[in-house]
Design an enzyme around this catalytic site. Structure first.
Site, PDB file in Angstrom:
ATOM      1  N   PHE A 123       6.973 -42.067 -17.910  1.00 29.38           N
ATOM      2  CA  PHE A 123       6.061 -41.457 -17.102  1.00 29.38           C
ATOM      3  C   PHE A 123       5.993 -42.027 -15.590  1.00 29.38           C
ATOM      4  O   PHE A 123       6.150 -41.328 -14.853  1.00 29.38           O
ATOM      5  CB  PHE A 123       4.495 -41.186 -17.613  1.00 29.38           C
ATOM      6  CG  PHE A 123       3.741 -40.378 -16.945  1.00 29.38           C
ATOM      7  CD1 PHE A 123       3.975 -38.990 -16.918  1.00 29.38           C
ATOM      8  CD2 PHE A 123       2.498 -40.668 -16.024  1.00 29.38           C
ATOM      9  CE1 PHE A 123       3.153 -38.124 -15.995  1.00 29.38           C
ATOM     10  CE2 PHE A 123       1.924 -40.044 -15.467  1.00 29.38           C
ATOM     11  CZ  PHE A 123       1.968 -38.753 -15.435  1.00 29.38           C
ATOM     12  N   GLN A 130      10.052 -39.183  -8.419  1.00 29.56           N
ATOM     13  CA  GLN A 130       9.405 -38.203  -7.757  1.00 29.56           C
ATOM     14  C   GLN A 130       9.129 -38.556  -6.437  1.00 29.56           C
ATOM     15  O   GLN A 130       9.568 -37.821  -5.156  1.00 29.56           O
ATOM     16  CB  GLN A 130       8.307 -37.422  -8.474  1.00 29.56           C
ATOM     17  CG  GLN A 130       8.545 -36.663  -9.810  1.00 29.56           C
ATOM     18  CD  GLN A 130       9.128 -35.329  -9.266  1.00 29.56           C
ATOM     19  OE1 GLN A 130       8.735 -34.625  -8.577  1.00 29.56           O
ATOM     20  NE2 GLN A 130      10.375 -35.187 -10.072  1.00 29.56           N
ATOM     21  N   HIS A 424     -12.062  15.796  24.557  1.00 22.16           N
ATOM     22  CA  HIS A 424     -11.710  14.540  24.984  1.00 22.16           C
ATOM     23  C   HIS A 424     -10.344  14.730  25.399  1.00 22.16           C
ATOM     24  O   HIS A 424      -9.848  14.557  26.683  1.00 22.16           O
ATOM     25  CB  HIS A 424     -12.225  13.363  24.173  1.00 22.16           C
ATOM     26  CG  HIS A 424     -11.781  12.119  24.729  1.00 22.16           C
ATOM     27  ND1 HIS A 424     -12.684  11.207  25.173  1.00 22.16           N
ATOM     28  CD2 HIS A 424     -10.513  11.622  25.046  1.00 22.16           C
ATOM     29  CE1 HIS A 424     -11.907  10.094  25.594  1.00 22.16           C
ATOM     30  NE2 HIS A 424     -10.512  10.317  25.277  1.00 22.16           N
ATOM     31  N   GLU A 425      -9.702  15.066  24.170  1.00 24.80           N
ATOM     32  CA  GLU A 425      -8.143  14.988  24.471  1.00 24.80           C
ATOM     33  C   GLU A 425      -7.791  16.170  25.306  1.00 24.80           C
ATOM     34  O   GLU A 425      -6.734  15.867  26.016  1.00 24.80           O
ATOM     35  CB  GLU A 425      -7.631  15.141  23.139  1.00 24.80           C
ATOM     36  CG  GLU A 425      -7.874  13.827  21.989  1.00 24.80           C
ATOM     37  CD  GLU A 425      -7.740  12.666  22.696  1.00 24.80           C
ATOM     38  OE1 GLU A 425      -6.533  12.446  23.487  1.00 24.80           O
ATOM     39  OE2 GLU A 425      -8.177  11.664  22.202  1.00 24.80           O
ATOM     40  N   HIS A 428      -7.836  14.961  28.811  1.00 26.36           N
ATOM     41  CA  HIS A 428      -6.488  13.947  29.003  1.00 26.36           C
ATOM     42  C   HIS A 428      -5.539  14.832  29.307  1.00 26.36           C
ATOM     43  O   HIS A 428      -4.601  14.761  30.601  1.00 26.36           O
ATOM     44  CB  HIS A 428      -6.231  13.168  28.019  1.00 26.36           C
ATOM     45  CG  HIS A 428      -7.252  12.027  27.858  1.00 26.36           C
ATOM     46  ND1 HIS A 428      -7.390  11.048  28.899  1.00 26.36           N
ATOM     47  CD2 HIS A 428      -7.757  11.488  26.739  1.00 26.36           C
ATOM     48  CE1 HIS A 428      -8.148  10.235  28.413  1.00 26.36           C
ATOM     49  NE2 HIS A 428      -8.296  10.229  27.057  1.00 26.36           N
ATOM     50  N   ASP A 500     -10.214   3.882  26.916  1.00 29.42           N
ATOM     51  CA  ASP A 500      -9.696   4.338  28.022  1.00 29.42           C
ATOM     52  C   ASP A 500     -10.306   3.632  29.121  1.00 29.42           C
ATOM     53  O   ASP A 500      -9.583   3.498  30.257  1.00 29.42           O
ATOM     54  CB  ASP A 500      -9.902   5.975  28.210  1.00 29.42           C
ATOM     55  CG  ASP A 500      -9.658   6.878  27.225  1.00 29.42           C
ATOM     56  OD1 ASP A 500      -8.533   6.517  26.402  1.00 29.42           O
ATOM     57  OD2 ASP A 500     -10.021   7.909  26.925  1.00 29.42           O
TER      58      ASP A 500
HETATM   59 ZN    ZN Z   1      -9.117   9.019  25.562  1.00 29.77          ZN
END
Ligand code: ZN
Ligand code: ADP
Ligand code: MG
Length: 613
Positions: A123, A130, A424-425, A428, A500
Site C-alpha cells: 500500500f 502515486q 409597443h412593437e 417601434h 429600450d
Molecule cells: Zn421595445
C-alpha cells in the site's frame, strides 16, 4: 483507481499463495470429532492406543486404528486431567502419549503478523509511487505541450483552404508565408527577410483559428499550435518556462510554423491592470519577446498568432521583426456569407428551393461562426419537425434564433399584456419606417424571445462601416417609439420599455462623448481604461471637469427629449396606422417584412390622395 484494484488483486494472489502453502504443509485428514467425556470413556475402556497432544488439540488413535479428535482446556496438563477423571496412572502408562510442537501456530502467526506487513508495504509503495507520479507531473507543467499537426505530427488536419470561405486576401497572405517556408533560399538570395510573425486580426468567430488550421494542413512543414491561455496555469513562472520550451521545440523542428492562438491572453499591454496578478503574464510576454529576438535570420520558424483585440496588445509585440505582418479578417460581406452558408451546408440535406442569397441578405453583421451556428440550428429545427430536408423556412427562423434566442411560446401573455406589447412593437416599427435613413423592418412579433416580450427586427440593407448622425437620430427615435406608443395609447408606461431606454441612453451618451455629434463639439470625452482583471472595458476615467460633466448630461438629455418629441409627432400623426398594425399583431402575432411594407405603402398612397383633395 485501476492501479488500486490491481494491487488488491495482487494482494489477494499473495494471500492465496500462502494459504495454499499452508494447507500443503498441513494436510488435514478427516477425523471424527468427539466430546471430551466420550474420550474419557474410551480411555477408561482401554481402547486408546496413542494420544497426540498438539496445544489444545488431542488426537487419539484407537486400537482398531480409527483416529478421533477432541480438545482440552487451555493450559491444563492432559495427564493430570485424566487422573482427576479417575484414570489410574498405570493405565495411562499403557497409552503412548506424544506431545508435539504446535506447528500450526507458526503458520497462523505468520499469517497474522507478516501478511498485514506485506499489505501495508504494498500500500505504501503504491501511495509513494502515486505521489511520485504526481510530483513529476507537477514539475513537467512547465513543458509546453503544443498540438502538432502536419509533417511529423500525429494529428492530421482535415480543414483545407477550400473549407474557408471568403477571406481571399488573408488566404493569399498565408499562402505566401507557406511558400517562404518551402523555398527559403529563393527569398534569402534576393536579400529578403523572412517574415517573423504574422498576426491574424479580426472579430471573434470570423475564422482566425479555422484559417490557421487550414495553414497547418497546407504547409508541408510541422505546425505547432498552442493557445495563449495555456501558458498561464497553476504555478507562477510556468508561463515563461513554457515559452522557452516551445520555442526550443520549434527551433529544433525548423522549418516549421508556430501558432499562438488568442495572443491577447498573454500579450496585453504591460503595466496595465490591477494588483500584481498580471506579473505572471508579463513575464510570459517578456519571454515571448526575448525568444522572438533570439531567432537568427536563417531560422526558418514563422510565428502565426491570432487575436481579436489588437488594440490592447503590447506595442513591443507589433514592432518590426516581431508580429509585423497583420492580416485583417473582417466579418463576411454578402458574397462571403453566401459562401460560408454553402460550405456549412455540405453535409446536410437541403431542399432544392433553398435560397442562400436571401439568407445572406438577411444576415448582415453575422460572423462566420454565427452562420455556422445558423445552419446547425436550421438542421436541428428540420429534424425536430421530422422533415427530410432543411427548407427555407427553417433557415429563416434560425436567423432570429441566432439573433435573439429561442422563441418562448410557452410564455403566455395575458390579453392586456398582448395589447400593450402589440402597441409597443407597432410604435417601434412605424418610427423605423418614417424616420429618414432608418433601417428597414424585417419582422415584427409579439412572441416572447429570449428576455424580450416582443421584438421588431430591423436590419440594414447593406453593410455599414460608417454611420451618420441622421441614422443615429432615427435609431434613437425608433428606440423610444415603443415607450411613446404605450404612453399615447394607455396613458401609462410599463417596464417593457426599460431595455429600450437603456439602449437609447447609452447611444445618446456615445453621440456626445465619443462621436462628437453634440453641441460640445468634436471632443472625445473620457478615457477608456482597461481592467485586465475583468477582461473588459470597465471604468471610464474622467479627463474633463465637473462643469463639462454637467453639460454632457444636459446634451444627453436633450438628445433623448428630442427623440421622444419626434417619436410623439410621428405617432400622433399616424394614430390610425398604429392601431391598424397593433390590431393585426394581436391577431397574427407576427408580421413579416413584405406584409408590413405593403401596409405602409398603402397608407402612404392613401395619405397622398387625401392631401391632394
Ligand atoms: Zn421595445
Ligand atoms: P475565431 O476567429 O474566433 O478563431 P473560428 O476560426 O474559431 O473563429 O471560427 C469559428 C467557426 O466559424 C469555424 O469553426 C467555422 O465553422 C466558422 N467559420 C468562421 N469563418 C468561416 C469562414 N470564412 N468560412 C467557413 N467557416 C467559417
Ligand atoms: Mg479562435
Amino acid at each position: 483507481m485501476r492501479d488500486l484494484w490491481k494491487n488488491i488483486f495482487y494482494g489477494l494472489l499473495i494471500f492465496l499463495f500462502f494459504a495454499g502453502v499452508f494447507s500443503l504443509l498441513n494436510p488435514q485428514e478427516k477425523i471424527q470429532e468427539i466430546s471430551f467425556s466420550e474420550f474419557i470413556k474410551q480411555v477408561e475402556e482401554k481402547e486408546v492406543k496413542t494420544i497426540e497432544v498438539k496445544g489444545n488439540q488431542i488426537i487419539i488413535e484407537l486400537k482398531d486404528g480409527v483416529k478421533k479428535t477432541t480438545t482440552k482446556e487451555t493450559g491444563s496438563n492432559l495427564e493430570e486431567v485424566l487422573i482427576s477423571y479417575g484414570i489410574k496412572s498405570d493405565d495411562l502408562k499403557e497409552i503412548n502419549i506424544v506431545y508435539r510442537e504446535v506447528e500450526n501456530d507458526f503458520w497462523i502467526w505468520l499469517l497474522i503478523s507478516v501478511l498485514p506487513v506485506i499489505f501495508i508495504g504494498v500500500f505504501l509503495w503504491w501511495i509513494l509511487r502515486q505521489g511520485q507520479r504526481g510530483a513529476t507531473q507537477a514539475f513537467s507543467f512547465s513543458k509546453a505541450r503544443p498540438r502538432i499537426y502536419g509533417v511529423g505530427g500525429k494529428i492530421r488536419e482535415k480543414v483545407s483552404f477550400d473549407d474557408v470561405a471568403d477571406l481571399k486576401e488573408a488566404k493569399e497572405e498565408l499562402k505566401e508565408v507557406v511558400e517562404f517556408l518551402r523555398e527559403p533560399k529563393k527569398f534569402l538570395e534576393m536579400g529578403a527577410r523572412i517574415p517573423r510573425g504574422v498576426l491574424l486580426v479580426g472579430p471573434p468567430g470570423c475564422g482566425k483559428t479555422l484559417l490557421a488550421r487550414a495553414v497547418a494542413s497546407e504547409a508541408s512543414v510541422p505546425f505547432f499550435s498552442i493557445s495563449g491561455s495555456e501558458f498561464v496555469e497553476m504555478f507562477v513562472g510556468v508561463g515563461a518556462a513554457r515559452v522557452r520550451d516551445l520555442f526550443s521545440l520549434a527551433k529544433k523542428n525548423a522549418p516549421c510554423i508556430l501558432f499562438l492562438d488568442e495572443l491577447d491572453a498573454v500579450g496585453r499591454l504591460r503595466g496595465a491592470g490591477l494588483g500584481g496578478g498580471h506579473d505572471e503574464r508579463e513575464q510570459t510576454l517578456n519571454q515571448i519577446l526575448v525568444e522572438m529576438d533570439g531567432f537568427e535570420r536563417e531560422t526558418n520558424v514563422i510565428l502565426l498568432a491570432a487575436t481579436n483585440r489588437p488594440d490592447i496588445l503590447d506595442p513591443a509585440l507589433l514592432r518590426p521583426g516581431r508580429f509585423d505582418r497583420h492580416v485583417v479578417l473582417d466579418r463576411p460581406d454578402i458574397e462571403g456569407r453566401e459562401e460560408i452558408l454553402k460550405i456549412h451546408s455540405k453535409e446536410k440535406s437541403l431542399a432544392k428551393e433553398v435560397n442562400f442569397r436571401e439568407i445572406a441578405e438577411r444576415t448582415p453583421g453575422f460572423s462566420g461562426a454565427d452562420l455556422a451556428n445558423l445552419m446547425n440550428e436550421a438542421a436541428i429545427l428540420a429534424a425536430r419537425r421530422n422533415k427530410k430536408e432543411i427548407t427555407q423556412d427553417e433557415l429563416r427562423e434560425s436567423i432570429e434564433k441566432v439573433l435573439l434566442g429561442p422563441e418562448r411560446k410557452s410564455h403566455v401573455l395575458s390579453q392586456k399584456e398582448k395589447e400593450v406589447t402589440a402597441y409597443h412593437e407597432a410604435g417601434h416599427a412605424i418610427l423605423a419606417s418614417f424616420m429618414p435613413e432608418s433601417e428597414p423592418v424585417q419582422k415584427i412579433s409579439i412572441i416572447a424571445r429570449g428576455l424580450a416580450a416582443g421584438y421588431t427586427l430591423k436590419l440594414p440593407t447593406e453593410e455599414r462601416h460608417l454611420k451618420t448622425k441622421t441614422q443615429f437620430l432615427a435609431e434613437l427615435a425608433t428606440l423610444l417609439g415603443g415607450y411613446t406608443a404605450e404612453g399615447m395609447t394607455f396613458h401609462q408606461v410599463t417596464t417593457g420599455a426599460s431595455n429600450d431606454l437603456r439602449q437609447a441612453t447609452d447611444l445618446a451618451r456615445k453621440l456626445v462623448m465619443e462621436y462628437g455629434m453634440s453641441k460640445l463639439g468634436p471632443i472625445a470625452f473620457g478615457e477608456k481604461t482597461e481592467l485586465i482583471f475583468l477582461g473588459k472595458e470597465f471604468g471610464e476615467q474622467r479627463n474633463f471637469s465637473e462643469k463639462i460633466a454637467a453639460e454632457i448630461d444636459k446634451e444627453v438629455e436633450r438628445f433623448i427629449k428630442e427623440a421622444e418629441k419626434k417619436a410623439q409627432k410621428v405617432l400622433n400623426e399616424r394614430k390610425d396606422l398604429l392601431k391598424k398594425i397593433a390590431k393585426l399583431l394581436i391577431k397574427k402575432e407576427t408580421i413579416e417584412r413584405q406584409e408590413f411594407e405593403k401596409i405602409i405603402k398603402e397608407y402612404k398612397e392613401k395619405n397622398k390622395k387625401g392631401q391632394k383633395r
